[in-house]
Design a protein around this motif. Structure first.
Motif, short mmCIF file in Angstrom:
data_model
loop_
_atom_site.label_atom_id
_atom_site.label_comp_id
_atom_site.label_asym_id
_atom_site.label_seq_id
_atom_site.Cartn_x
_atom_site.Cartn_y
_atom_site.Cartn_z
N ALA A 172 0.60 -1.10 0.01
CA ALA A 172 0.11 -0.17 -0.56
C ALA A 172 0.75 1.33 -0.07
N ARG A 173 1.74 1.28 0.87
CA ARG A 173 3.01 2.67 1.01
C ARG A 173 3.68 2.19 -0.04
N ALA A 174 4.02 1.02 -1.10
CA ALA A 174 4.83 1.84 -2.16
C ALA A 174 4.36 2.28 -3.48
N ARG A 175 2.46 1.44 -3.31
CA ARG A 175 1.68 2.44 -4.31
C ARG A 175 1.50 3.56 -4.10
N GLU A 176 1.28 3.86 -2.41
CA GLU A 176 0.53 5.00 -2.82
C GLU A 176 2.23 6.79 -3.39
N LYS A 177 3.54 6.13 -3.32
CA LYS A 177 4.28 6.59 -2.76
C LYS A 177 4.88 7.00 -5.04
N MET A 178 4.26 5.66 -5.33
CA MET A 178 4.26 6.10 -6.98
C MET A 178 3.19 6.71 -7.78
N ARG A 179 2.46 7.05 -6.71
CA ARG A 179 1.15 7.24 -7.40
C ARG A 179 1.10 8.71 -6.80
N THR A 180 1.81 9.14 -5.49
CA THR A 180 3.05 10.41 -5.85
C THR A 180 4.07 10.65 -6.70
N ALA A 181 4.74 10.13 -7.12
CA ALA A 181 5.54 10.27 -7.97
C ALA A 181 5.60 10.73 -9.34
N LEU A 182 4.09 10.02 -10.01
CA LEU A 182 3.11 10.08 -11.08
C LEU A 182 2.77 11.26 -11.04
#
Length: 198
Positions: A172-182
């Motif tokens: 979940a944190r990885a997806r959130e960090k990916m979403r924020t970076a994108l």
């Protein structure tokens, strides 16, 4: 006793021929996991060899409460994380890889044949690669096992030797960090969940 269990028992007793059979059975999977973790073919080859060396030395301590493949993947993951920590730099993880049966990739829109659409698709791939590279190794590891390999949360927990709740949290944190970076890079596309990518 099945064939693999017998090979593991023989290898643990010092039978190098039995261990060579285990290496032959798992070398592609181990290399593939290492490549996705570190993003460099040469490093992945070295780390695969290191993982098998650790497996050879550690076979005496292997207990069959987990399958041999799970134990070996955990060893490989740990070797890769140690490498990434030693390097103190983040690597780009390739979006595509091939296994024995098929080619897989993170879910990105299929570019149309036009040059503008192809250029946009290349930009999006690069943005996803950069976002993956920014993840801490532990988050990247869990996300890749879920999205690229389609493994269940329980299986990932077993491979990584952590509770299932921790796996879910890391993903979940990885997806959130990916979403924020994108989103920082202007990519507003909604990421598919691992359930949708299966």
């Amino acid at each position: 006793m099945d064939g693999e269990t017998n090979l593991v028992r023989l290898a643990a007793g010092g039978d190098t021929a039995a261990f060579e059979q285990l290496v032959a059975a798992y070398e592609k999977a181990v290399y593939s996991l290492a490549l996705r973790m570190v993003g460099n073919a040469e490093d992945a080859m070295d780390l695969s060899q290191e993982a098998f060396l650790k497996a050879w030395r550690g076979l005496g301590a292997y207990r069959s409460d987990a399958s041999f493949s799970t134990w070996l993947y955990r060893l490989t993951s740990n070797v890769c994380i140690d490498f990434l920590r030693r390097q103190k730099r983040q690597k780009v993880v390739p979006l595509q890889y091939e296994d024995d049966e098929e080619q897989r990739e993170l879910s990105l829109p299929d570019p149309s044949p036009g040059p503008e659409a192809q250029a946009m698709a290349r930009l999006e791939r690069r943005q996803v690669e950069e976002a993956l590279a920014q993840l801490e190794p532990e988050y990247r590891q869990a996300l890749l096992l879920r999205v690229m390999e389609g493994r269940a949360y329980g299986e990932i927990a077993e491979i990584l030797g952590i509770p299932e709740g921790t796996v879910k949290s890391r993903i979940a944190r990885a997806r959130e960090k990916m979403r924020t970076a994108l989103q920082k890079n202007g990519n507003k596309r909604r990421q598919k969940s691992s359930k949708e990518t299966k």
